[in-house]
Design a protein around this motif. Sequence first.
Motif, PDB file in Angstrom:
ATOM      1  N   UNK A  58       0.863  -1.178   0.000  1.00 58.55           N
ATOM      2  CA  UNK A  58       0.000   0.000   0.000  1.00 58.55           C
ATOM      3  C   UNK A  58       0.902   1.231   0.000  1.00 58.55           C
ATOM      4  N   UNK A  59       0.748   2.078  -1.020  1.00 60.84           N
ATOM      5  CA  UNK A  59       1.557   3.284  -1.125  1.00 60.84           C
ATOM      6  C   UNK A  59       0.698   4.495  -0.795  1.00 60.84           C
ATOM      7  N   UNK A  60       1.271   5.424  -0.037  1.00 62.19           N
ATOM      8  CA  UNK A  60       0.563   6.649   0.330  1.00 62.19           C
ATOM      9  C   UNK A  60       1.534   7.818   0.259  1.00 62.19           C
ATOM     10  N   UNK A  61       1.018   8.982   0.006  1.00 61.72           N
ATOM     11  CA  UNK A  61       1.830  10.193  -0.001  1.00 61.72           C
ATOM     12  C   UNK A  61       2.026  10.645   1.442  1.00 61.72           C
ATOM     13  N   UNK A  62       3.218  11.119   1.758  1.00 64.75           N
ATOM     14  CA  UNK A  62       3.493  11.583   3.109  1.00 64.75           C
ATOM     15  C   UNK A  62       4.195  10.527   3.942  1.00 64.75           C
ATOM     16  N   UNK A  63       4.093  10.664   5.274  1.00 65.38           N
ATOM     17  CA  UNK A  63       4.831   9.824   6.208  1.00 65.38           C
ATOM     18  C   UNK A  63       4.126   8.548   6.632  1.00 65.38           C
ATOM     19  N   UNK A  64       2.822   8.424   6.398  1.00 66.16           N
ATOM     20  CA  UNK A  64       2.064   7.288   6.906  1.00 66.16           C
ATOM     21  C   UNK A  64       1.429   6.485   5.781  1.00 66.16           C
ATOM     22  N   UNK A  79      10.296   7.179   0.998  1.00 69.89           N
ATOM     23  CA  UNK A  79      10.895   7.953  -0.081  1.00 69.89           C
ATOM     24  C   UNK A  79      12.126   8.707   0.371  1.00 69.89           C
ATOM     25  N   UNK A  80      12.836   9.274  -0.597  1.00 75.59           N
ATOM     26  CA  UNK A  80      14.074  10.021  -0.379  1.00 75.59           C
ATOM     27  C   UNK A  80      15.124   9.185   0.355  1.00 75.59           C
ATOM     28  N   UNK A  81      15.139   7.876   0.090  1.00 80.87           N
ATOM     29  CA  UNK A  81      16.134   6.952   0.655  1.00 80.87           C
ATOM     30  C   UNK A  81      16.172   6.968   2.180  1.00 80.87           C
ATOM     31  N   UNK A  82      15.043   7.192   2.789  1.00 81.29           N
ATOM     32  CA  UNK A  82      14.957   7.170   4.255  1.00 81.29           C
ATOM     33  C   UNK A  82      14.853   5.715   4.707  1.00 81.29           C
ATOM     34  N   UNK A  98      12.902  13.582   8.286  1.00 83.45           N
ATOM     35  CA  UNK A  98      12.209  14.876   8.223  1.00 83.45           C
ATOM     36  C   UNK A  98      11.574  15.181   6.862  1.00 83.45           C
ATOM     37  N   UNK A  99      12.148  14.674   5.795  1.00 79.21           N
ATOM     38  CA  UNK A  99      11.606  14.981   4.469  1.00 79.21           C
ATOM     39  C   UNK A  99      11.203  13.675   3.786  1.00 79.21           C
ATOM     40  N   UNK A 100       9.913  13.449   3.624  1.00 83.34           N
ATOM     41  CA  UNK A 100       9.382  12.214   3.031  1.00 83.34           C
ATOM     42  C   UNK A 100       8.321  12.590   2.006  1.00 83.34           C
ATOM     43  N   UNK A 101       8.399  12.001   0.805  1.00 82.61           N
ATOM     44  CA  UNK A 101       7.354  12.260  -0.185  1.00 82.61           C
ATOM     45  C   UNK A 101       6.374  11.098  -0.297  1.00 82.61           C
ATOM     46  N   UNK A 102       6.814   9.870  -0.002  1.00 78.91           N
ATOM     47  CA  UNK A 102       5.907   8.727  -0.060  1.00 78.91           C
ATOM     48  C   UNK A 102       6.327   7.662   0.952  1.00 78.91           C
ATOM     49  N   UNK A 103       5.376   6.813   1.298  1.00 81.36           N
ATOM     50  CA  UNK A 103       5.604   5.683   2.212  1.00 81.36           C
ATOM     51  C   UNK A 103       4.875   4.475   1.660  1.00 81.36           C
ATOM     52  N   UNK A 104       5.519   3.338   1.720  1.00 79.89           N
ATOM     53  CA  UNK A 104       4.893   2.076   1.293  1.00 79.89           C
ATOM     54  C   UNK A 104       4.870   1.130   2.484  1.00 79.89           C
ATOM     55  N   UNK A 105       3.712   0.528   2.701  1.00 81.10           N
ATOM     56  CA  UNK A 105       3.575  -0.487   3.747  1.00 81.10           C
ATOM     57  C   UNK A 105       3.393  -1.840   3.073  1.00 81.10           C
TER      58      UNK A 105
END
Length: 111
Positions: A58-64, A79-82, A98-105
């Motif tokens: 599941x992909x979402x924009x932001x941190x969650x 995202x951003x290699x975090x 601190x800087x995230x454009x996307x998160x995948x669970x």
Amino acid sequence: MKTTTCSLLLIIFLFQLMVPGNTGQNLESLLEKKIREYFALQASRHSPVTKSFSCTSVKAMGRLASCPAGMVATGCSCGFACGSWNVQNENICHCLCPLIDWTVARCCQLP
């Protein structure tokens, strides 16, 4: 004469130690047999019923990124290699940079 006899017996004894006998082969065969028995026992312990589970991402924009109901988060990607993240409430991936454009669970439904 005693010295010759003792020397001869000593040489025969040492020669017997140097000549490989069947002991090594028997030990090797026994070890191989035990290993086969162990793996056969391990194979028989597995349940004949196969358990399966299904997973999805599941992909979402932001941190969650949240998993659907009935599924748990087994891993996250940010995202951003975090590479810093955690799982909240067993089903939400939270990226900690601190800087995230996307998160995948990675969400799985366990049996």
